[in-house]
Design a protein around this motif. Structure first.
Motif, short mmCIF file in Angstrom:
data_model
loop_
_atom_site.label_atom_id
_atom_site.label_comp_id
_atom_site.label_asym_id
_atom_site.label_seq_id
_atom_site.Cartn_x
_atom_site.Cartn_y
_atom_site.Cartn_z
N GLY A 175 -5.05 3.69 5.45
CA GLY A 175 -4.92 4.50 6.65
C GLY A 175 -3.96 3.93 7.67
O GLY A 175 -3.96 4.36 8.83
N HIS A 225 0.25 4.22 -1.01
CA HIS A 225 -0.41 5.53 -0.96
C HIS A 225 -1.31 5.69 0.26
O HIS A 225 -2.14 6.58 0.29
CB HIS A 225 -1.21 5.73 -2.25
CG HIS A 225 -0.43 5.42 -3.49
ND1 HIS A 225 0.58 6.23 -3.95
CD2 HIS A 225 -0.49 4.36 -4.34
CE1 HIS A 225 1.10 5.69 -5.05
NE2 HIS A 225 0.47 4.57 -5.30
N ASP A 226 -1.16 4.81 1.25
CA ASP A 226 -1.92 4.89 2.50
C ASP A 226 -3.41 4.85 2.25
O ASP A 226 -4.19 5.55 2.90
CB ASP A 226 -1.54 6.16 3.28
CG ASP A 226 -2.06 6.13 4.72
OD1 ASP A 226 -2.26 5.03 5.25
OD2 ASP A 226 -2.27 7.22 5.28
N VAL A 236 3.02 0.16 3.32
CA VAL A 236 2.67 -0.96 4.19
C VAL A 236 2.48 -2.21 3.32
O VAL A 236 1.63 -2.21 2.42
CB VAL A 236 1.40 -0.65 4.99
CG1 VAL A 236 0.91 -1.88 5.74
CG2 VAL A 236 1.66 0.50 5.97
N VAL A 246 2.21 -4.17 9.43
CA VAL A 246 2.52 -2.76 9.68
C VAL A 246 3.94 -2.69 10.26
O VAL A 246 4.15 -3.02 11.43
CB VAL A 246 1.51 -2.13 10.65
CG1 VAL A 246 1.79 -0.64 10.80
CG2 VAL A 246 0.08 -2.36 10.15
N ASP A 263 0.86 -1.18 0.00
CA ASP A 263 0.00 0.00 0.00
C ASP A 263 0.90 1.23 0.00
O ASP A 263 1.25 1.76 1.04
CB ASP A 263 -0.91 -0.02 1.23
CG ASP A 263 -1.83 1.20 1.31
OD1 ASP A 263 -1.80 2.03 0.38
OD2 ASP A 263 -2.56 1.32 2.32
N GLY A 289 -0.62 3.86 7.05
CA GLY A 289 0.67 4.43 6.71
C GLY A 289 1.06 4.10 5.29
O GLY A 289 0.53 3.18 4.65
N ARG A 290 2.00 4.87 4.76
CA ARG A 290 2.52 4.61 3.42
C ARG A 290 3.50 3.44 3.45
O ARG A 290 4.15 3.19 4.45
CB ARG A 290 3.22 5.85 2.87
CG ARG A 290 2.25 6.99 2.54
CD ARG A 290 2.98 8.18 1.92
NE ARG A 290 2.05 9.23 1.55
CZ ARG A 290 1.40 9.30 0.41
NH1 ARG A 290 1.60 8.36 -0.52
NH2 ARG A 290 0.56 10.28 0.16
N TRP A 349 -11.10 8.56 4.77
CA TRP A 349 -11.20 7.13 4.48
C TRP A 349 -12.26 6.83 3.42
O TRP A 349 -12.16 5.84 2.70
CB TRP A 349 -11.51 6.35 5.76
CG TRP A 349 -12.89 6.59 6.31
CD1 TRP A 349 -13.29 7.55 7.17
CD2 TRP A 349 -14.06 5.80 6.03
NE1 TRP A 349 -14.64 7.44 7.45
CE2 TRP A 349 -15.14 6.37 6.77
CE3 TRP A 349 -14.31 4.68 5.23
CZ2 TRP A 349 -16.43 5.84 6.73
CZ3 TRP A 349 -15.60 4.16 5.19
CH2 TRP A 349 -16.65 4.74 5.93
#
Length: 700
Positions: free
Chosen positions: A608, A604-605, A613, A628, A602, A610-611, A661
């Protein structure tokens, strides 16, 4: 080497309870009810309780067929049993509760803007409660027998089956009556059933190679038929997992399988905002298309002049002699570029019609490493023109990743191939736009790869370069330096291979190989899987055999030179994590009854968390697992309904960066081979899936 085991224990789900009675009432929207649940005009909310109090960490499911395609939204309850189903499209919904330790509640009709409380009662027995356990918990009941094959080899054989099926789901743990009635034993029934279906011949061959030890499957289904149930219990959602909102849409056809999807450009999640979702469907020769704004699904036939593929198999217990698996393009992986165009792999021609430039010495890549056969090529679909283009590749194209400089890389068995998107757009010339390299280590240290290298089975010669075996099932671009790495998918494949393309490929294509150090873990890491990179240049690799999730940081290597090409040059680069999963009870060391598949990040977060991940799909647990790094914790994204979810890919998309979100999500799809193995059986369709994580379980 750093070994960091992050274990999450199995949560025994409190009571064995089921939700049976529902009380509903209308409230003024926007106001709290007595339990502190607030809803808007497009929400449904309330409290789930049982005779033993609030039911925490169970799911509330809202399903409707009022929209153009079936729509499902699922949320989890908080620690007080409260829930809010947010932002529901206008429709009438059937709402029910599912949870581990529960029996599904009766479905109740409800509409947005309605408060709906649900009251639960204890389930009648453990078998009823286990009906909603994911497949891995049922498969963990298998007892691995002693014999010619070790427990590890038996576990890996089962894992190989999980590439296409969930074993342990209702369709596999119960033998259809039409098969069982004509068999003298469960073993004979198994011998017959594995010969059916699109991969019947291959499945039967693999099954028979287990010899007498294949009887473990017959013993397993016989015990289940006699009433035995899993002794291990899946955990309910806890913590952040209770904030997850799962949305599903039906798409494709009832014959579908192996659906791989794309929602946006992996490099830029704002591409295709609010646009269509595309999925390749291997057995059906189609692009499945979803409009998530209008809740409308459609299909596009993928054109191909390849000969029809149809496996001769005994009649199916589901489809009899209907050739539902006949296909031509046989599409597999899919990706979206920065223009919103869809790149997919498939057969554009007969595999025997390999272009001459694939072996002709006038082509530098063919002169370096000729390719006499390629199984799959590449299509590009332009949604703007609704036209497919064909790119005839010499290499067998499968999983892929696009680099920052618009080169799309494909792994193949033996090396790495690529298409330069800019050159293709300019020339429409397949030969000019593509290249490929085998995995050759510069063992003589002269900085280039020279013809006359030693082959993988040859001894190392310090005066010559050395080719290594490369299974590039999962290629990944390291954004920190532009190198491309490969991971395999075999039970005995433990490699990470780094390929530096260089300025003058193929001569400048140099490979490095890294393997985990010899075992200091129990279990050892074995059976590599998916691969992806975070922006800091750290590789994340799931291990489908042993169940590990590993990171590898080449910057930590004291030395990357490996004159013997053993892969043991950088033990300090590895860190291993392992989440607790159901395991075969009598195994000589922990062997999971699930299989990780491909790794994504992920960037681009969108979740939610974090970037950068990392996460990976898991077969048999109906979930994606998110790791995470900042906390060292796993977060499970479970799809509890309909059972049968497993993912081949996922990618994030940002539709509106201003709405938190609600404006972003992680998109995936159901990817098992047979849609009719999903909960619901014959006629069920695969699903496109969107995961979102809100700030708390009641956020609306």
């Amino acid at each position: 080497m750093v070994i960091s085991y992050r274990m999450r224990g199995v949560l025994l789900a409190g009571t064995i309870a089921g939700v049976l009675v529902v009380v509903s009432s209308c409230v003024d929207v926007g106001l709290d009810d007595a339990d502190g649940v607030e809803i808007d005009a497009d929400d449904i909310g309330g409290v789930v309780t049982s005779a033993q109090g609030p039911e925490a960490g169970v799911w509330v499911v809202a399903e409707t067929t009022d929209l153009p395609t079936r729509f499902i939204r699922i949320v989890a309850t908080d620690d007080q049993g409260r829930y809010v189903l947010p932002d529901l499209p206008e429709a009438t919904y059937e709402v029910f509760v599912r949870g581990y330790g529960l029996v599904d509640s009766p479905r109740v009709s409800a509409s947005p803007g309605q408060m709906l409380d649900l009251e639960g009662v204890v389930a009648p027995d453990a078998r009823a409660a286990a009906e909603v356990y994911p497949a891995a918990w049922w498969l963990s009941m298998v007892e691995l027998p002693e014999g010619e094959l070790s427990h590890q080899q038996l576990g890996s054989a089962v894992t190989g089956c999980l590439n296409c099926h969930q074993i342990g789901n209702k369709a596999t743990r119960e033998i259809p009556g039409s098969i069982l009635r004509n068999s003298d034993s469960h073993l004979e029934a198994w011998d017959r059933r594995v010969a059916m279906g699109p991969m019947g011949a291959a499945m039967s061959g693999s099954f028979r190679r287990l010899g007498d030890q294949r009887g473990m499957f017959a013993d397993w289904t016989d015990r289940i038929a006699a009433g035995e149930v899993p002794t291990q219990t899946p955990p309910r959602p806890t913590g952040i997992e209770r904030n997850v909102v799962v949305t599903l849409w039906d798409w494709g056809t009832e014959h579908d399988g192996r659906t791989d999807s794309t929602a946006s450009d992996v490099r830029d999640a704002t591409v295709n905002a609010n646009g269509l979702i595309y999925g390749v469907v291997q057995p059906s020769d189609i692009l499945a298309v979803l409009d998530p704004v209008e809740h409308r699904a459609s299909t596009i036939t993928i054109p191909s002049t390849a000969p029809e593929m149809q496996t001769e198999t005994p009649p199916s217990p589901y489809w009899d002699d209907d050739p539902v698996w006949a296909r031509r393009s046989d599409p597999r992986s899919v990706a979206m570029d920065g223009q919103g165009r869809v790149w997919l792999t498939g057969h554009v021609r007969d595999t025997r019609d390999q272009p001459g430039f694939c072996t002709d010495a006038s082509n530098a890549f063919a002169d370096h490493y000729p390719l006499a056969r390629g199984a799959r090529q590449v299509f590009m679909y332009d949604p703007g023109t609704e036209v497919f283009s064909e790119i005839d590749t010499c290499f067998s194209a499968d999983h892929n990743q696009i680099s920052d400089d618009d080169i799309i890389y494909y792994g193949f068995n033996g090396g790495l191939g690529w298409i330069d998107i800019d050159i293709w757009d300019e020339t429409q010339d397949a030969e000019a736009a593509q290249g490929w390299c085998p995995g050759v280590v510069d063992t003589n240290g002269d900085g280039v790869i020279t013809a006359g290298w030693t082959e993988p089975t040859d001894p190392i010669d310090p005066t010559r370069d050395h080719r290594i075996r490369v299974s590039c099932y999962s290629p990944a671009v390291n954004p920190a330096d532009g190198t491309v790495w490969c991971s395999g998918n075999g039970s005995a494949d433990n490699k990470l291979v780094r390929i530096e393309i260089g300025d003058n490929p193929p001569a400048s294509c140099t490979a490095e190989v890294f393997e985990p150090p010899l075992s200091v873990m129990n279990p050892s890491a074995y059976g590599s899987g998916g691969l992806h990179f975070t922006s800091d240049g750290i590789a994340w690799q799931d291990w489908r055999g042993s169940g590990h999730f590993a990171s590898f940081d080449r910057n930590r290597c004291a030395d990357t030179t490996d004159p013997e090409a053993t892969g043991q040059s950088c033990p300090e680069g590895w860190t291993f994590h392992r989440i607790e999963k159901p395991t075969y009870q009598n195994a000589e060391f922990p062997i999971n009854s699930d299989e990780s598949y491909l790794t994504q990040v992920d960037h681009h977060d969108v979740l939610g968390l974090g970037r950068d991940v990392p996460l990976y799909g898991v077969v048999n647990t109906d979930s994606l697992e998110v790791f995470v790094p900042d906390t060292g914790q796993f977060v499970t994204l479970r799809v509890p309904y309909p059972m049968g979810f497993f993912s081949r890919s996922s990618n994030g998309r940002i539709d509106d960066p201003t709405t938190g979100w609600k404006g972003k999500g992680l998109w995936s799809s159901y990817s098992n081979y047979a849609a009719w193995h999903l909960e619901g059986g014959l006629g069920t369709r695969q699903k496109s899936v969107k995961f979102q994580i809100r700030p708390d379980p009641l956020a609306k």
